[in-house]
Design a protein around this motif. Structure first.
Motif, PDB file in Angstrom:
ATOM      1  N   GLY A 376      -0.289   4.621  58.137  1.00  0.00           N
ATOM      2  CA  GLY A 376       0.079   4.193  56.794  1.00  0.00           C
ATOM      3  C   GLY A 376      -1.133   3.986  55.919  1.00  0.00           C
ATOM      4  N   LEU A 377      -0.869   3.901  54.642  1.00  0.00           N
ATOM      5  CA  LEU A 377      -1.901   3.707  53.648  1.00  0.00           C
ATOM      6  C   LEU A 377      -1.418   2.659  52.662  1.00  0.00           C
ATOM      7  CD1 LEU A 377      -4.647   4.879  52.731  1.00  0.00           C
ATOM      8  CD2 LEU A 377      -3.366   6.471  51.292  1.00  0.00           C
ATOM      9  N   PHE A 378      -2.164   1.558  52.520  1.00  0.00           N
ATOM     10  CA  PHE A 378      -1.850   0.488  51.576  1.00  0.00           C
ATOM     11  C   PHE A 378      -2.992   0.419  50.569  1.00  0.00           C
ATOM     12  CE2 PHE A 378       0.577  -0.441  55.324  1.00  0.00           C
ATOM     13  CZ  PHE A 378       1.738  -1.053  54.898  1.00  0.00           C
ATOM     14  N   HIS A 379      -2.718   0.811  49.334  1.00  0.00           N
ATOM     15  CA  HIS A 379      -3.740   0.826  48.291  1.00  0.00           C
ATOM     16  C   HIS A 379      -3.369  -0.149  47.187  1.00  0.00           C
ATOM     17  CE1 HIS A 379      -5.922   4.938  48.881  1.00  0.00           C
ATOM     18  NE2 HIS A 379      -5.980   4.163  49.934  1.00  0.00           N
ATOM     19  N   ASP A 380      -4.349  -0.923  46.748  1.00  0.00           N
ATOM     20  CA  ASP A 380      -4.198  -1.770  45.562  1.00  0.00           C
ATOM     21  C   ASP A 380      -2.998  -2.705  45.657  1.00  0.00           C
ATOM     22  OD1 ASP A 380      -6.401  -0.697  43.870  1.00  0.00           O
ATOM     23  OD2 ASP A 380      -5.241   1.153  44.068  1.00  0.00           O
ATOM     24  N   CYS A 381      -2.804  -3.305  46.822  1.00  0.00           N
ATOM     25  CA  CYS A 381      -1.815  -4.373  46.960  1.00  0.00           C
ATOM     26  C   CYS A 381      -2.505  -5.668  46.561  1.00  0.00           C
ATOM     27  CB  CYS A 381      -1.293  -4.432  48.396  1.00  0.00           C
ATOM     28  SG  CYS A 381      -0.350  -2.965  48.857  1.00  0.00           S
ATOM     29  N   THR A 382      -2.142  -6.222  45.448  1.00  0.00           N
ATOM     30  CA  THR A 382      -2.904  -7.289  44.814  1.00  0.00           C
ATOM     31  C   THR A 382      -3.143  -8.465  45.749  1.00  0.00           C
ATOM     32  OG1 THR A 382      -1.846  -6.659  42.743  1.00  0.00           O
ATOM     33  CG2 THR A 382      -3.025  -8.753  42.782  1.00  0.00           C
ATOM     34  N   MET A 383      -2.078  -8.966  46.395  1.00  0.00           N
ATOM     35  CA  MET A 383      -2.218 -10.123  47.268  1.00  0.00           C
ATOM     36  C   MET A 383      -2.685  -9.744  48.666  1.00  0.00           C
ATOM     37  SD  MET A 383      -1.635 -12.556  45.271  1.00  0.00           S
ATOM     38  CE  MET A 383      -1.722 -13.841  46.514  1.00  0.00           C
ATOM     39  N   GLY A 384      -2.192  -8.658  49.210  1.00  0.00           N
ATOM     40  CA  GLY A 384      -2.593  -8.265  50.543  1.00  0.00           C
ATOM     41  C   GLY A 384      -1.734  -7.144  51.067  1.00  0.00           C
ATOM     42  N   SER A 385      -2.209  -6.498  52.134  1.00  0.00           N
ATOM     43  CA  SER A 385      -1.511  -5.336  52.683  1.00  0.00           C
ATOM     44  C   SER A 385      -0.468  -5.722  53.715  1.00  0.00           C
ATOM     45  CB  SER A 385      -2.525  -4.371  53.294  1.00  0.00           C
ATOM     46  OG  SER A 385      -3.393  -3.874  52.294  1.00  0.00           O
ATOM     47  N   VAL A 386      -0.811  -6.591  54.664  1.00  0.00           N
ATOM     48  CA  VAL A 386       0.119  -6.984  55.725  1.00  0.00           C
ATOM     49  C   VAL A 386       0.018  -8.487  55.915  1.00  0.00           C
ATOM     50  CG1 VAL A 386       0.729  -6.773  58.162  1.00  0.00           C
ATOM     51  CG2 VAL A 386      -0.050  -4.757  56.906  1.00  0.00           C
ATOM     52  N   ALA A 387       1.171  -9.176  55.922  1.00  0.00           N
ATOM     53  CA  ALA A 387       1.184 -10.626  56.129  1.00  0.00           C
ATOM     54  C   ALA A 387       2.328 -10.973  57.069  1.00  0.00           C
ATOM     55  CB  ALA A 387       1.338 -11.370  54.814  1.00  0.00           C
ATOM     56  N   ALA A 388       1.986 -11.578  58.215  1.00  0.00           N
ATOM     57  CA  ALA A 388       2.986 -12.027  59.184  1.00  0.00           C
ATOM     58  C   ALA A 388       3.127 -13.530  59.070  1.00  0.00           C
ATOM     59  CB  ALA A 388       2.569 -11.645  60.605  1.00  0.00           C
ATOM     60  N   GLY A 389       4.385 -14.026  58.950  1.00  0.00           N
ATOM     61  CA  GLY A 389       4.624 -15.446  58.801  1.00  0.00           C
ATOM     62  C   GLY A 389       5.675 -15.954  59.757  1.00  0.00           C
ATOM     63  N   GLY A 390       5.854 -17.274  59.776  1.00  0.00           N
ATOM     64  CA  GLY A 390       6.809 -17.887  60.695  1.00  0.00           C
ATOM     65  C   GLY A 390       6.388 -17.649  62.127  1.00  0.00           C
ATOM     66  N   GLN A 391       7.324 -17.244  62.976  1.00  0.00           N
ATOM     67  CA  GLN A 391       7.023 -16.863  64.361  1.00  0.00           C
ATOM     68  C   GLN A 391       7.160 -15.358  64.567  1.00  0.00           C
ATOM     69  OE1 GLN A 391       9.974 -19.303  66.351  1.00  0.00           O
ATOM     70  NE2 GLN A 391       8.470 -20.912  66.755  1.00  0.00           N
ATOM     71  N   SER A 392       7.151 -14.620  63.485  1.00  0.00           N
ATOM     72  CA  SER A 392       7.367 -13.175  63.562  1.00  0.00           C
ATOM     73  C   SER A 392       6.213 -12.499  64.291  1.00  0.00           C
ATOM     74  CB  SER A 392       7.523 -12.586  62.163  1.00  0.00           C
ATOM     75  OG  SER A 392       6.324 -12.743  61.425  1.00  0.00           O
ATOM     76  N   ARG A 393       6.488 -11.260  64.729  1.00  0.00           N
ATOM     77  CA  ARG A 393       5.506 -10.466  65.452  1.00  0.00           C
ATOM     78  C   ARG A 393       5.346  -9.123  64.763  1.00  0.00           C
ATOM     79  NH1 ARG A 393       8.053  -9.809  70.926  1.00  0.00           N
ATOM     80  NH2 ARG A 393       9.996 -10.044  69.741  1.00  0.00           N
ATOM     81  N   VAL A 394       4.098  -8.783  64.459  1.00  0.00           N
ATOM     82  CA  VAL A 394       3.809  -7.560  63.710  1.00  0.00           C
ATOM     83  C   VAL A 394       2.768  -6.751  64.472  1.00  0.00           C
ATOM     84  CG1 VAL A 394       2.915  -6.609  61.551  1.00  0.00           C
ATOM     85  CG2 VAL A 394       4.347  -8.654  61.510  1.00  0.00           C
ATOM     86  N   THR A 395       3.019  -5.438  64.579  1.00  0.00           N
ATOM     87  CA  THR A 395       2.065  -4.512  65.182  1.00  0.00           C
ATOM     88  C   THR A 395       1.726  -3.444  64.163  1.00  0.00           C
ATOM     89  OG1 THR A 395       2.981  -4.882  67.390  1.00  0.00           O
ATOM     90  CG2 THR A 395       1.636  -2.918  67.071  1.00  0.00           C
ATOM     91  N   VAL A 396       0.413  -3.229  63.954  1.00  0.00           N
ATOM     92  CA  VAL A 396      -0.059  -2.268  62.963  1.00  0.00           C
ATOM     93  C   VAL A 396      -0.985  -1.281  63.663  1.00  0.00           C
ATOM     94  CG1 VAL A 396      -1.194  -1.997  60.735  1.00  0.00           C
ATOM     95  CG2 VAL A 396       0.058  -4.090  61.223  1.00  0.00           C
ATOM     96  N   ARG A 397      -0.664   0.021  63.540  1.00  0.00           N
ATOM     97  CA  ARG A 397      -1.469   1.059  64.187  1.00  0.00           C
ATOM     98  C   ARG A 397      -1.841   2.139  63.172  1.00  0.00           C
ATOM     99  NH1 ARG A 397       2.567   0.185  68.134  1.00  0.00           N
ATOM    100  NH2 ARG A 397       1.742  -0.535  70.149  1.00  0.00           N
ATOM    101  N   GLY A 398      -3.100   2.510  63.176  1.00  0.00           N
ATOM    102  CA  GLY A 398      -3.529   3.627  62.352  1.00  0.00           C
ATOM    103  C   GLY A 398      -3.284   3.439  60.875  1.00  0.00           C
ATOM    104  N   VAL A 399      -3.510   2.243  60.372  1.00  0.00           N
ATOM    105  CA  VAL A 399      -3.242   1.924  58.968  1.00  0.00           C
ATOM    106  C   VAL A 399      -4.561   1.721  58.230  1.00  0.00           C
ATOM    107  CG1 VAL A 399      -2.317   0.157  57.432  1.00  0.00           C
ATOM    108  CG2 VAL A 399      -0.963   0.962  59.368  1.00  0.00           C
ATOM    109  N   THR A 400      -4.625   2.228  57.012  1.00  0.00           N
ATOM    110  CA  THR A 400      -5.763   1.996  56.132  1.00  0.00           C
ATOM    111  C   THR A 400      -5.324   1.099  54.977  1.00  0.00           C
ATOM    112  OG1 THR A 400      -6.775   4.138  56.644  1.00  0.00           O
ATOM    113  CG2 THR A 400      -7.442   3.073  54.592  1.00  0.00           C
ATOM    114  N   ALA A 401      -6.076   0.029  54.746  1.00  0.00           N
ATOM    115  CA  ALA A 401      -5.804  -0.899  53.651  1.00  0.00           C
ATOM    116  C   ALA A 401      -7.010  -0.922  52.727  1.00  0.00           C
ATOM    117  CB  ALA A 401      -5.503  -2.283  54.184  1.00  0.00           C
ATOM    118  N   ARG A 402      -6.746  -0.798  51.418  1.00  0.00           N
ATOM    119  CA  ARG A 402      -7.861  -0.729  50.475  1.00  0.00           C
ATOM    120  C   ARG A 402      -7.531  -1.514  49.220  1.00  0.00           C
ATOM    121  NH1 ARG A 402      -9.256   5.115  49.575  1.00  0.00           N
ATOM    122  NH2 ARG A 402     -10.187   4.798  51.644  1.00  0.00           N
TER     123      ARG A 402
END
Length: 569
Positions: A376-402
């Motif tokens: 994935g590609l996350f460009h110009d996300c003002t606050m942030g690209s990935v945010a995990a909250g609570g007790q959730s579980r997040v897996t990120v592979r091969g992602v570019t954030a800019r």
């Protein structure tokens, strides 16, 4: 050979004064019959049997059949009506009991009744005709509808029920109080139709219906443009929807295939999958949906691929114990979050592109709330690209954030796993706060203004094989009571910067950096002052006491007060 009968309003020589008399004359003859009707008004009910053609001799609509009450045309056999206007009240205007019926260039008005009732095992063909106020009903019947207009129906404009089967082409439905087309426990195909102004879903398939909607245009409807419900199936392809509450919805076990459709200016959602609905959605576009572009809730489970989302509010939301798989999703220009997973739901995202949104991926919920992003590609996300909250579980592979405030973040009690990802031009690379867990492998963070990796509170870090380049004053900051390990990581930057600033709770194994490491142990908090408890067997006075009587250590006390004259009282 066709026998011809002519009807004229005043009954000149060789003609019949009304349609009924011509039909009665034809009833005793064998073979096909053609009844030609001069322009005029005929207040009569027609019963047609056999092989009969009723045709206006003038322009369509020049012959008006309008009885005071009852069915206008009761048909059985092989009947064709051409160019007539049929007007009825409070009952079926046209009732097809048996055989076949063709309505060509016919206008039917039903004031409080049904325009056409095609009963079981009959077949009706409607071409270039208009149906106003009442519905057209195929109940166990087959039919073909081409170039017809359905206007201001009091409920459904056209209904196919009880295993009926109908094909509709190039027809227009406007102003129905309920549905434009309803298919229930039956089959229907709509091609090139236009629907607008319906009070509920413009097109509805329910009760295990099978429906195909192709190249249709649907505008300005109060509810769904197309609704699949009650375990219905079907295909929606090449359609254009605007100004609907929901563009397309799949609920209660329905499983449609939706391809190459565009949903614009939907007042709530573009694609809506709810109540254990399913569905495959391919190469669709959702533009400016006011609430959520793709909404999955209450156990919905769609597969979405090749979807483009532009403008609106939220891009994809999977909530309330739902799940979904999303491939090749492009999201851009949202004032809110692009991808949202909450409340015990799970979602898999592959090859996503998110640009110019306030936030990229957001998760919130219990440990059953999971999200996976692969490629994935996350460009110009003002606050942030990935945010995990609570007790959730997040897996990120091969992602570019800019570009943005923070690349990846884990807060509260969430778990974030990062593999083969790249973060550039961020305010901060990766942030772990609270009682979170962060696993990172082969992570690259380049050029953040602040730390490339930061943790605080009691977060746990397990970071290996990662690179932090040209970070702010501190590349890795471990604060509070957070801890963990950094294995085979490298830190490069300007001289004078700091590779790692930590609290002594993180293990640095094979750290490759020419920058300094600062270890700052947190002093234990000073113990509270000791509290001394004294137990006394007598009163304790902290000041002078006068004019008082005190007794202690006694089992019996007599108190006597002396007055001014010396007398006791």
């Amino acid at each position: 050979m066709v026998k011809r009968f002519v009807v004229a309003p005043r009954g000149r020589w060789g003609t019949y004064p009304d349609i009924g008399s011509a039909l009665r004359a034809a009833a005793g003859r064998r073979g096909p019959v053609r009844v030609e009707i001069e322009p005029g008004h005929y207040p009569e009910s027609l019963t047609v049997r056999g092989e009969v053609v009723l045709a206006a001799r003038g322009e369509p609509g020049s012959v008006v059949v309008n009885p005071a009450r009852g069915t206008v045309l009761d048909a059985a056999g092989s009947v064709m009506v051409r160019g007539l206007e049929l007007v009825g009240r409070d009952t079926d205007v046209v009732d097809l009991h048996a055989g076949t019926l063709v309505l060509d260039r016919v206008a039917v008005r039903a004031h409080g009744g049904v325009c056409l009732h095609a009963r079981r095992d009959t077949a009706a063909t409607l071409t270039d005709s208009e149906f106003r106020y009442g519905r057209v009903l195929f109940a166990g019947a087959t039919g073909s509808v081409e170039r017809c207009r359905f206007t201001d129906a009091a409920d459904n404009a056209l209904a196919v029920i009880e295993s009926g089967r109908v094909a509709l082409r190039d027809s227009r439905f406007t102003g129905s109080r309920i549905h434009g087309v309803r298919v229930s426990d039956a089959r229907a195909e709509l091609t090139g139709c236009q629907l607008s102004g319906t009070g509920q879903a413009a097109v509805c398939a329910d009760t295990r219906a099978e429906m195909t909607v192709t190249d249709c245009v649907i505008t300005a409807v109060q509810a769904e443009a197309v609704l699949f419900t009650g375990q219905s199936r079907g295909l929606m392809r090449g359609c254009r929807v605007s100004d609907a509450e929901h563009g397309v919805a799949a609920t209660t076990g329905s499983d449609p295939v939706v391809r190459d459709c565009v949903f614009t200016d939907c007042r709530d959602t573009g694609i809506n999958v709810a109540d254990a609905g399913l569905g495959t959605f391919e190469d669709c576009e959702v533009i400016d949906a006011r609430t959520v572009s793709v909404f999955v809730t209450r156990g919905g489970a769609p597969e979405v691929s090749g979807c483009r989302i532009v403008g609106g509010n939220v891009g994809v939301a999977v909530v309330d114990k739902s799940r979904g798989r999303f491939r090749r999703i492009d999201v851009e220009n949202l004032p809110s979050v692009a991808l949202r997973v909450r409340e015990g739901s799970s979602a898999v995202f592959e090859d996503v592109r998110v640009e110019r949104c306030t936030a990229g991926l957001e998760t919130q919920g219990d440990a059953g709330t999971t999200a996976e992003v692969t490629g994935g590609l996350f460009h110009d996300c003002t606050m942030g690209s990935v945010a995990a909250g609570g007790q959730s579980r997040v897996t990120v592979r091969g992602v570019t954030a800019r570009r943005g405030v923070v690349g990846f973040a884990a807060v509260e009690e969430s778990t974030l796993r990062v593999h083969d990802c790249e973060i550039t031009e961020m305010g901060m690379g990766v942030l772990a706060i609270g009682r979170t867990t962060l696993f990172a492998r082969n992570l690259s963070v380049t050029g953040p203004d602040g730390p490339g990796l930061g943790s605080t509170d009691s977060a746990y870090l397990d970071v290996a094989g990662s690179r932090f380049t040209e970070c702010g004053r501190v590349a890795v900051s471990v604060q509070g009571t957070s801890g963990g390990r950094l294995v085979d990581c490298s830190v490069t930057g300007a001289p004078g910067g700091m590779a790692v600033q930590h609290n002594g709770r993180v293990d640095l194994l094979s750290l490759d950096s020419s920058l300094r490491v600062a270890e700052q142990f947190s002093e234990p908090a000073a113990p509270p002052p000791a509290t001394v408890v004294n137990n006394f067997n007598a009163p304790v006075f902290t000041g002078a006491i006068t004019h008082s009587q005190v007794a202690f250590g006694n089992t019996h006390v007599i108190q006597q007060q002396t007055t001014q004259d010396g007398a006791g009282s």
